[in-house]
Scaffold this active site. Sequence first.
Site, PDB file in Angstrom:
ATOM      1  N   ALA A  40       0.793  -1.235   0.000  1.00 46.93           N
ATOM      2  CA  ALA A  40       0.000   0.000   0.000  1.00 46.93           C
ATOM      3  C   ALA A  40       0.832   1.296   0.000  1.00 46.93           C
ATOM      4  O   ALA A  40       0.640   2.140  -0.889  1.00 46.93           O
ATOM      5  CB  ALA A  40      -0.984  -0.036   1.167  1.00 46.93           C
ATOM      6  N   ARG A  55      -5.690  -0.377  -8.592  1.00 44.71           N
ATOM      7  CA  ARG A  55      -5.889  -1.371  -7.522  1.00 44.71           C
ATOM      8  C   ARG A  55      -6.858  -0.760  -6.503  1.00 44.71           C
ATOM      9  O   ARG A  55      -6.554   0.271  -5.907  1.00 44.71           O
ATOM     10  CB  ARG A  55      -4.550  -1.754  -6.874  1.00 44.71           C
ATOM     11  CG  ARG A  55      -3.587  -2.390  -7.882  1.00 44.71           C
ATOM     12  CD  ARG A  55      -2.481  -3.157  -7.195  1.00 44.71           C
ATOM     13  NE  ARG A  55      -2.979  -4.353  -6.543  1.00 44.71           N
ATOM     14  CZ  ARG A  55      -2.229  -5.098  -5.711  1.00 44.71           C
ATOM     15  NH1 ARG A  55      -1.001  -4.743  -5.445  1.00 44.71           N
ATOM     16  NH2 ARG A  55      -2.736  -6.187  -5.166  1.00 44.71           N
ATOM     17  N   GLN A  65       4.530 -13.315  -2.123  1.00 41.95           N
ATOM     18  CA  GLN A  65       5.286 -12.128  -1.665  1.00 41.95           C
ATOM     19  C   GLN A  65       6.145 -12.443  -0.441  1.00 41.95           C
ATOM     20  O   GLN A  65       7.177 -11.813  -0.228  1.00 41.95           O
ATOM     21  CB  GLN A  65       4.318 -10.982  -1.308  1.00 41.95           C
ATOM     22  CG  GLN A  65       3.628 -10.350  -2.494  1.00 41.95           C
ATOM     23  CD  GLN A  65       2.269 -10.960  -2.748  1.00 41.95           C
ATOM     24  OE1 GLN A  65       2.062 -12.148  -2.517  1.00 41.95           O
ATOM     25  NE2 GLN A  65       1.345 -10.170  -3.254  1.00 41.95           N
ATOM     26  N   ASP A  89      -3.795  -2.815   4.148  1.00 42.98           N
ATOM     27  CA  ASP A  89      -4.071  -2.061   2.920  1.00 42.98           C
ATOM     28  C   ASP A  89      -5.116  -0.973   3.128  1.00 42.98           C
ATOM     29  O   ASP A  89      -5.110   0.048   2.439  1.00 42.98           O
ATOM     30  CB  ASP A  89      -4.518  -2.997   1.795  1.00 42.98           C
ATOM     31  CG  ASP A  89      -3.299  -3.645   1.188  1.00 42.98           C
ATOM     32  OD1 ASP A  89      -2.789  -4.606   1.781  1.00 42.98           O
ATOM     33  OD2 ASP A  89      -2.821  -3.133   0.156  1.00 42.98           O
ATOM     34  N   ASN A  93      -6.029  -6.792   4.539  1.00 46.85           N
ATOM     35  CA  ASN A  93      -4.617  -7.077   4.234  1.00 46.85           C
ATOM     36  C   ASN A  93      -4.612  -8.310   3.340  1.00 46.85           C
ATOM     37  O   ASN A  93      -5.669  -8.909   3.046  1.00 46.85           O
ATOM     38  CB  ASN A  93      -3.812  -7.295   5.517  1.00 46.85           C
ATOM     39  CG  ASN A  93      -2.310  -7.318   5.256  1.00 46.85           C
ATOM     40  OD1 ASN A  93      -1.773  -6.447   4.568  1.00 46.85           O
ATOM     41  ND2 ASN A  93      -1.620  -8.321   5.759  1.00 46.85           N
ATOM     42  N   LYS A  94      -3.439  -8.709   2.922  1.00 47.22           N
ATOM     43  CA  LYS A  94      -3.274  -9.836   1.991  1.00 47.22           C
ATOM     44  C   LYS A  94      -4.129 -11.036   2.395  1.00 47.22           C
ATOM     45  O   LYS A  94      -4.211 -11.378   3.574  1.00 47.22           O
ATOM     46  CB  LYS A  94      -1.792 -10.203   1.937  1.00 47.22           C
ATOM     47  CG  LYS A  94      -1.409 -11.336   1.019  1.00 47.22           C
ATOM     48  CD  LYS A  94      -1.926 -11.165  -0.387  1.00 47.22           C
ATOM     49  CE  LYS A  94      -1.513  -9.855  -1.034  1.00 47.22           C
ATOM     50  NZ  LYS A  94      -2.329  -9.536  -2.238  1.00 47.22           N
TER      51      LYS A  94
HETATM   52  O1  MRU Z   1      -1.044  -7.401  -3.292  1.00 46.99           O
HETATM   53  P1  MRU Z   1       0.055  -6.705  -2.565  1.00 46.99           P
HETATM   54  O2  MRU Z   1       1.371  -7.381  -2.655  1.00 46.99           O
HETATM   55  O3  MRU Z   1       0.123  -5.235  -2.923  1.00 46.99           O
HETATM   56  O4  MRU Z   1      -0.403  -6.763  -1.038  1.00 46.99           O
HETATM   57  C1  MRU Z   1       0.414  -6.193  -0.063  1.00 46.99           C
HETATM   58  C2  MRU Z   1      -0.086  -6.377   1.310  1.00 46.99           C
HETATM   59  O5  MRU Z   1      -1.102  -6.976   1.561  1.00 46.99           O
HETATM   60  C3  MRU Z   1       0.695  -5.700   2.398  1.00 46.99           C
HETATM   61  O6  MRU Z   1       0.639  -6.426   3.587  1.00 46.99           O
HETATM   62  C4  MRU Z   1       0.098  -4.299   2.655  1.00 46.99           C
HETATM   63  O7  MRU Z   1      -0.028  -3.589   1.463  1.00 46.99           O
HETATM   64  C5  MRU Z   1       0.916  -3.524   3.595  1.00 46.99           C
HETATM   65  S1  MRU Z   1       2.441  -3.034   2.887  1.00 46.99           S
HETATM   66  C6  MRU Z   1       3.296  -2.148   4.017  1.00 46.99           C
END
Ligand code: MRU
Length: 334
Positions: A59, A90, A188, A229, A239-240
Site C-alpha cells: 500500500a 488497484r 510475496q 491495505d 490485508n493480503k
Molecule cells: O497485493 P500486494 O502485494 O500489494 O499486497 C500487499 C499487502 O497486503 C501488504 O501487507 C500491505 O499492502 C501492507 S504493505 C506495508
Amino acid sequence: MKVKIGDSVLEMKSVWYDAENRAVGFIDQRKLPHSIETYIANNYSEVAFAIKDMVVRGAPAIGAAAAYGMILGYYEKEPERAAEMLKSTRPTAHDLFHAVDHMLKSIREGKDPVEAAENYVMRTLDACERIGRYGNDLIDDGMRILTHCNAGALATVDYGTALAPMRFAHRDGKRIFVWVDETRPRLQGASLTAWELLNEGIEHAIIADNAAGHFMKRGKVDMVIVGADRIAKNGDFANKIGTYEKAVLARENKVPFYVAAPLSTFDLSIDSGDDIVIEERSEDEVLYAQDCRIAPQGSNARNPAFDVTPAKYVRGFITEKGVIKPKDIWKLRM
Ligand code: MRU
C-alpha cells in the site's frame, strides 16, 4: 534498504523520481528474488501499468508511485486523467487514493508537483521509521515473530511497516527470528520478505501458508505483525488474503496480533470492513505457479487478493503516532 549484489551492499529505495529524465524508477518486484532489475516509467500510463502489474506493490509504495505518477500527469498536461487512471489500478490500498488526492489538491492550488510528491514520500519514510521505533519497543530479545505477505521496505519505499520493528530490533542487537508465510498465490512472503530479511541478516524460515497454526500451537510464535491495505474507523482492516485466518489462529493460541501501518492507510470515511472493496485478481495466479499450470484443464479458480480481519483480533495498530487500540482509531487526527 540494504540490497546485496554479489559482494557489494547498495542502499536502494523501492521507488524513486528521476527529475533529470522526468521518469519514475522502480525495483521490479516481479523479478525478485532471482534478479535485481529496475523498471523505468516515462509517463503516467506506464506508472499505472507498473502498479497494476505489480512491478510495485504494497500500500504505501503504491501511494508513493502514484504521487510520482501524478508529476508525470502534470507534465503531460493531464492531471485529472492521470488521477483517474492511477486510481483505477488497484481498489483496496487506501494509500493510492490518499496520494492521488493529495497531489490533485496540490496541483489545483498551484504548488510545485515535484515538491508535493517528494514531501508526500518523505512523510511515508518518516512514518515507517517511527513505526519501526514504536514497534521495536514491543519486541523482546529472543522473540519469534510471524508475518504474512511483504510489508517491508519494498512495500513502502524504505524500512517497511510490519518489517520496520524487526529491522530496528535486529539493529539494536536483539536476537529475533521471523516466520515468513509464503503467501500464495503470488508468494510475496517467500520471494520478497525472505529476500529483505536475508539482506538484513535477520534469521528466518519460510513456511507454507497453512503451517502457521501448527507452529503457534506448539508455542513457537511469540507475536504476529502484519501490514494493512485499508483500515476502517472501527479497526477492521484489509490485508493480503490469509491474514484473517492468521488472526483467528493467533487469538486461539493467545499470540498477540499487531498491525503496523501509517496513517495514510486509515480510511476514516468508512465505518467498518464491510465497506472495503476487495480486489479480485486473475484466476491464473491460482491455477499456475511460476508459469506452470498446477490445476487440471477445465478447473476454475477464485482469487480475492485481500481479506478483512475484524478489529476484535487486533491487540494494537503500530503507527507513527504510537501504538493505538482499535477503539481509539476514531480519535486520530489525519
Ligand atoms: O497485493 P500486494 O502485494 O500489494 O499486497 C500487499 C499487502 O497486503 C501488504 O501487507 C500491505 O499492502 C501492507 S504493505 C506495508
